[in-house]
Write a protein that holds these residues in place. Structure first.
Motif, PDB file in Angstrom:
ATOM      1  N   ASP A 158      -0.211  -4.688  12.481  1.00  0.00           N
ATOM      2  CA  ASP A 158      -0.512  -4.861  11.062  1.00  0.00           C
ATOM      3  C   ASP A 158      -1.258  -3.660  10.492  1.00  0.00           C
ATOM      4  O   ASP A 158      -1.088  -3.317   9.311  1.00  0.00           O
ATOM      5  CB  ASP A 158      -1.342  -6.128  10.837  1.00  0.00           C
ATOM      6  CG  ASP A 158      -0.583  -7.397  11.217  1.00  0.00           C
ATOM      7  OD1 ASP A 158       0.655  -7.301  11.349  1.00  0.00           O
ATOM      8  OD2 ASP A 158      -1.219  -8.455  11.368  1.00  0.00           O
ATOM      9  N   LEU A 159      -2.097  -3.030  11.324  1.00  0.00           N
ATOM     10  CA  LEU A 159      -2.860  -1.878  10.848  1.00  0.00           C
ATOM     11  C   LEU A 159      -1.922  -0.726  10.484  1.00  0.00           C
ATOM     12  O   LEU A 159      -2.099  -0.067   9.453  1.00  0.00           O
ATOM     13  CB  LEU A 159      -3.855  -1.433  11.916  1.00  0.00           C
ATOM     14  CG  LEU A 159      -4.947  -2.438  12.303  1.00  0.00           C
ATOM     15  CD1 LEU A 159      -5.814  -1.883  13.427  1.00  0.00           C
ATOM     16  CD2 LEU A 159      -5.813  -2.779  11.095  1.00  0.00           C
ATOM     17  N   PHE A 160      -0.933  -0.480  11.322  1.00  0.00           N
ATOM     18  CA  PHE A 160       0.018   0.597  11.046  1.00  0.00           C
ATOM     19  C   PHE A 160       0.900   0.270   9.844  1.00  0.00           C
ATOM     20  O   PHE A 160       1.209   1.144   9.037  1.00  0.00           O
ATOM     21  CB  PHE A 160       0.890   0.854  12.284  1.00  0.00           C
ATOM     22  CG  PHE A 160       0.120   1.337  13.480  1.00  0.00           C
ATOM     23  CD1 PHE A 160      -0.330   2.649  13.557  1.00  0.00           C
ATOM     24  CD2 PHE A 160      -0.161   0.479  14.524  1.00  0.00           C
ATOM     25  CE1 PHE A 160      -1.033   3.105  14.660  1.00  0.00           C
ATOM     26  CE2 PHE A 160      -0.865   0.921  15.632  1.00  0.00           C
ATOM     27  CZ  PHE A 160      -1.302   2.234  15.700  1.00  0.00           C
ATOM     28  N   ASP A 161       1.293  -0.990   9.728  1.00  0.00           N
ATOM     29  CA  ASP A 161       2.128  -1.390   8.592  1.00  0.00           C
ATOM     30  C   ASP A 161       1.370  -1.228   7.281  1.00  0.00           C
ATOM     31  O   ASP A 161       1.924  -0.725   6.290  1.00  0.00           O
ATOM     32  CB  ASP A 161       2.594  -2.843   8.762  1.00  0.00           C
ATOM     33  CG  ASP A 161       3.508  -3.012   9.967  1.00  0.00           C
ATOM     34  OD1 ASP A 161       4.110  -2.008  10.383  1.00  0.00           O
ATOM     35  OD2 ASP A 161       3.607  -4.147  10.482  1.00  0.00           O
ATOM     36  N   ALA A 162       0.092  -1.631   7.286  1.00  0.00           N
ATOM     37  CA  ALA A 162      -0.710  -1.499   6.070  1.00  0.00           C
ATOM     38  C   ALA A 162      -0.924  -0.036   5.706  1.00  0.00           C
ATOM     39  O   ALA A 162      -0.866   0.347   4.533  1.00  0.00           O
ATOM     40  CB  ALA A 162      -2.058  -2.199   6.257  1.00  0.00           C
ATOM     41  N   ALA A 163      -1.158   0.806   6.720  1.00  0.00           N
ATOM     42  CA  ALA A 163      -1.343   2.234   6.466  1.00  0.00           C
ATOM     43  C   ALA A 163      -0.065   2.869   5.935  1.00  0.00           C
ATOM     44  O   ALA A 163      -0.104   3.732   5.048  1.00  0.00           O
ATOM     45  CB  ALA A 163      -1.796   2.933   7.743  1.00  0.00           C
ATOM     46  N   ALA A 164       1.083   2.456   6.495  1.00  0.00           N
ATOM     47  CA  ALA A 164       2.366   3.000   6.025  1.00  0.00           C
ATOM     48  C   ALA A 164       2.617   2.617   4.573  1.00  0.00           C
ATOM     49  O   ALA A 164       3.122   3.421   3.783  1.00  0.00           O
ATOM     50  CB  ALA A 164       3.500   2.501   6.916  1.00  0.00           C
ATOM     51  N   ALA A 168       0.251   6.521   4.295  1.00  0.00           N
ATOM     52  CA  ALA A 168      -0.268   7.353   5.384  1.00  0.00           C
ATOM     53  C   ALA A 168       0.873   7.797   6.292  1.00  0.00           C
ATOM     54  O   ALA A 168       1.698   6.989   6.712  1.00  0.00           O
ATOM     55  CB  ALA A 168      -1.305   6.576   6.190  1.00  0.00           C
ATOM     56  N   GLY A 169       0.916   9.090   6.595  1.00  0.00           N
ATOM     57  CA  GLY A 169       1.937   9.625   7.484  1.00  0.00           C
ATOM     58  C   GLY A 169       1.582   9.405   8.938  1.00  0.00           C
ATOM     59  O   GLY A 169       0.551   8.810   9.269  1.00  0.00           O
ATOM     60  N   TRP A 170       2.462   9.934   9.836  1.00  0.00           N
ATOM     61  CA  TRP A 170       2.251   9.707  11.267  1.00  0.00           C
ATOM     62  C   TRP A 170       0.951  10.337  11.732  1.00  0.00           C
ATOM     63  O   TRP A 170       0.196   9.702  12.473  1.00  0.00           O
ATOM     64  CB  TRP A 170       3.413  10.307  12.057  1.00  0.00           C
ATOM     65  CG  TRP A 170       3.365   9.970  13.520  1.00  0.00           C
ATOM     66  CD1 TRP A 170       3.883   8.862  14.113  1.00  0.00           C
ATOM     67  CD2 TRP A 170       2.751  10.748  14.563  1.00  0.00           C
ATOM     68  NE1 TRP A 170       3.644   8.891  15.472  1.00  0.00           N
ATOM     69  CE2 TRP A 170       2.958  10.043  15.784  1.00  0.00           C
ATOM     70  CE3 TRP A 170       2.068  11.959  14.597  1.00  0.00           C
ATOM     71  CZ2 TRP A 170       2.488  10.517  17.005  1.00  0.00           C
ATOM     72  CZ3 TRP A 170       1.601  12.431  15.812  1.00  0.00           C
ATOM     73  CH2 TRP A 170       1.801  11.715  16.999  1.00  0.00           C
ATOM     74  N   TRP A 171       0.645  11.537  11.343  1.00  0.00           N
ATOM     75  CA  TRP A 171      -0.584  12.205  11.784  1.00  0.00           C
ATOM     76  C   TRP A 171      -1.821  11.491  11.268  1.00  0.00           C
ATOM     77  O   TRP A 171      -2.825  11.372  11.977  1.00  0.00           O
ATOM     78  CB  TRP A 171      -0.592  13.660  11.327  1.00  0.00           C
ATOM     79  CG  TRP A 171       0.335  14.536  12.104  1.00  0.00           C
ATOM     80  CD1 TRP A 171       1.540  15.041  11.712  1.00  0.00           C
ATOM     81  CD2 TRP A 171       0.142  14.991  13.450  1.00  0.00           C
ATOM     82  NE1 TRP A 171       2.113  15.788  12.709  1.00  0.00           N
ATOM     83  CE2 TRP A 171       1.288  15.778  13.798  1.00  0.00           C
ATOM     84  CE3 TRP A 171      -0.860  14.837  14.401  1.00  0.00           C
ATOM     85  CZ2 TRP A 171       1.421  16.391  15.032  1.00  0.00           C
ATOM     86  CZ3 TRP A 171      -0.726  15.440  15.639  1.00  0.00           C
ATOM     87  CH2 TRP A 171       0.396  16.209  15.941  1.00  0.00           C
ATOM     88  N   ARG A 172      -1.761  11.011  10.021  1.00  0.00           N
ATOM     89  CA  ARG A 172      -2.919  10.300   9.465  1.00  0.00           C
ATOM     90  C   ARG A 172      -3.136   8.974  10.196  1.00  0.00           C
ATOM     91  O   ARG A 172      -4.278   8.595  10.474  1.00  0.00           O
ATOM     92  CB  ARG A 172      -2.692  10.053   7.970  1.00  0.00           C
ATOM     93  CG  ARG A 172      -3.867   9.370   7.280  1.00  0.00           C
ATOM     94  CD  ARG A 172      -5.145  10.201   7.426  1.00  0.00           C
ATOM     95  NE  ARG A 172      -6.301   9.550   6.879  1.00  0.00           N
ATOM     96  CZ  ARG A 172      -6.695   9.690   5.606  1.00  0.00           C
ATOM     97  NH1 ARG A 172      -5.998  10.460   4.778  1.00  0.00           N
ATOM     98  NH2 ARG A 172      -7.774   9.077   5.167  1.00  0.00           N
ATOM     99  N   ARG A 173      -2.045   8.286  10.523  1.00  0.00           N
ATOM    100  CA  ARG A 173      -2.187   7.029  11.277  1.00  0.00           C
ATOM    101  C   ARG A 173      -2.731   7.302  12.676  1.00  0.00           C
ATOM    102  O   ARG A 173      -3.526   6.522  13.207  1.00  0.00           O
ATOM    103  CB  ARG A 173      -0.839   6.310  11.359  1.00  0.00           C
ATOM    104  CG  ARG A 173      -0.305   5.831  10.017  1.00  0.00           C
ATOM    105  CD  ARG A 173       0.796   4.789  10.192  1.00  0.00           C
ATOM    106  NE  ARG A 173       1.944   5.302  10.933  1.00  0.00           N
ATOM    107  CZ  ARG A 173       2.972   5.901  10.365  1.00  0.00           C
ATOM    108  NH1 ARG A 173       3.012   6.081   9.025  1.00  0.00           N
ATOM    109  NH2 ARG A 173       3.997   6.327  11.093  1.00  0.00           N
TER     110      ARG A 173
END
Length: 270
Positions: A158-164, A168-173
Motif C-alpha cells: 500500500d505504501l508503494f501504491d500510495a507513493a505512485a 513518486a518515481g522509482w528512485w524516490r520510492r
C-alpha cells in the motif's frame, strides 16, 4: 527436565567454546610452543604486537578488505534482492536459488583454487591481489540477498501504491520508503558481514598459497595468526592476537549499534 534437554548444548558450549576461550586467554600471557609447558610472560605478547611490522601490515590489509568487501557485497545483495522482488511467479524461486548457490560454496578450497586460476595474473601482482579476494567475497552475496528479499516482502504494498499515485518515481520510492523500511534488515546484514569479514581466512590462505603474498598484500589478520600459531608454534603470541581481534570486533560492533539509532527505523517508531 529442561536442563536435561539442554545438557548436550551446555556441554558443547562449555567444552568447545567457553573452556577454550579461557585457556586461550591464559595462553596469551605466556610463552607457549605447543610442546613445552607455558611460561608466564605477562603483557609481553601484547606489547610486542604493536612493534611487529608484519602484524601492523596484517591489520591494514584486513581493514582494507573489510572496508571494500562489506559495502560491495551488501550493495550487490540489495540490488539483486530488489530485482528478484520485482519478479512474480515461479521464476522468483529459481533465480533466488541460483543466486544463492555461490554462498554455499564460499568456504570451499576448490572454489578458491578455481578463483586463483581465473585471476592468475591479478593474484601474482601485489597491487591487485587483494582485489581478487574482495571480488570473491562479493560474489558470495547469497546469504544477505535472501535476508534482504525477506525484508522487502514484508514492506506493505500500500505504501508503494500510495507513493505512485502521488507521482513518486522509482528512485524516490526507494529513498523514501524502501530503504527506511529496510533499515533494520540492512543493519542486521551490516553487523553480520562485518564480523564475518574480520574472520576471513580460507580464501586468503588458498589464493595466496598460505603465505599472504605477494609482498604480504593478502596477509589477513587471521592468516598471520595461523602462521604464528601453527607454523612458528608461537601459540602465546597467536592467542594474544586472537584476543585483540575479539576486542576490536566487539568495539566496532558496539559502534555500529550506537550509531544505528540515527539511521535505523522500526515500524513502531514515530
Amino acid at each position: 527436565m529442561p536442563y536435561l534437554f539442554l545438557a548436550p548444548w551446555l556441554l558443547g558450549a562449555i567444552g568447545l567454546t567457553v573452556a577454550p576461550m579461557v585457556v586461550s586467554l591464559y595462553l596469551s600471557f605466556t610463552d607457549y610452543d605447543l610442546f613445552n609447558e607455558p611460561r608466564w610472560v605477562g603483557l609481553d605478547n601484547y606489547a610486542r604486537l604493536f612493534g611487529d611490522p608484519r602484524y601492523l601490515d596484517s591489520v591494514g590489509v584486513t581493514l582494507r578488505y573489510v572496508a571494500w568487501s562489506v559495502p560491495l557485497k551488501l550493495l550487490i545483495a540489495l540490488a539483486v534482492a530488489l530485482l528478484l522482488n520485482s519478479l512474480r511467479g515461479k521464476g522468483q524461486a529459481f533465480f533466488r536459488s541460483a543466486f544463492y548457490a555461490p554462498s554455499l560454496l564460499g568456504a570451499s578450497v576448490g572454489l578458491a583454487l578455481a578463483w586463483r586460476a581465473i585471476f592468475d595474473t591479478w593474484v601474482d601482482t601485489p597491487d591487485t591481489a587483494l582485489v581478487t579476494v574482495v571480488l570473491l567475497s562479493a560474489w558470495q552475496f547469497g546469504a544477505p540477498m535472501v535476508i534482504f528479499l525477506a525484508g522487502l516482502q514484508q514492506i506493505p504494498r500500500d505504501l508503494f501504491d500510495a507513493a505512485a499515485v502521488d507521482g513518486a518515481g522509482w528512485w524516490r520510492r526507494l529513498a523514501s520508503i524502501t530503504l527506511p523500511m529496510l533499515s533494520p534488515v540492512l543493519f542486521f546484514n551490516l553487523v553480520l558481514e562485518t564480523i564475518h569479514a574480520f574472520q576471513a581466512f580460507t580464501q586468503a590462505f588458498v589464493v595466496s598459497g598460505g603465505r599472504g603474498g605477494p609482498a604480504d598484500s593478502t596477509l589477513f589478520y587471521t592468516l598471520y595468526l595461523y602462521e604464528r600459531g601453527f607454523t612458528e608454534f608461537r601459540m602465546g603470541y597467536a592467542s594474544a592476537m586472537a584476543w585483540v581481534l575479539l576486542v576490536a570486533v566487539a568495539l566496532i560492533t558496539a559502534v555500529l549499534f550506537r550509531t544505528s539509532r540515527y539511521w535505523v527505523f522500526y515500524g513502531d517508531e514515530r
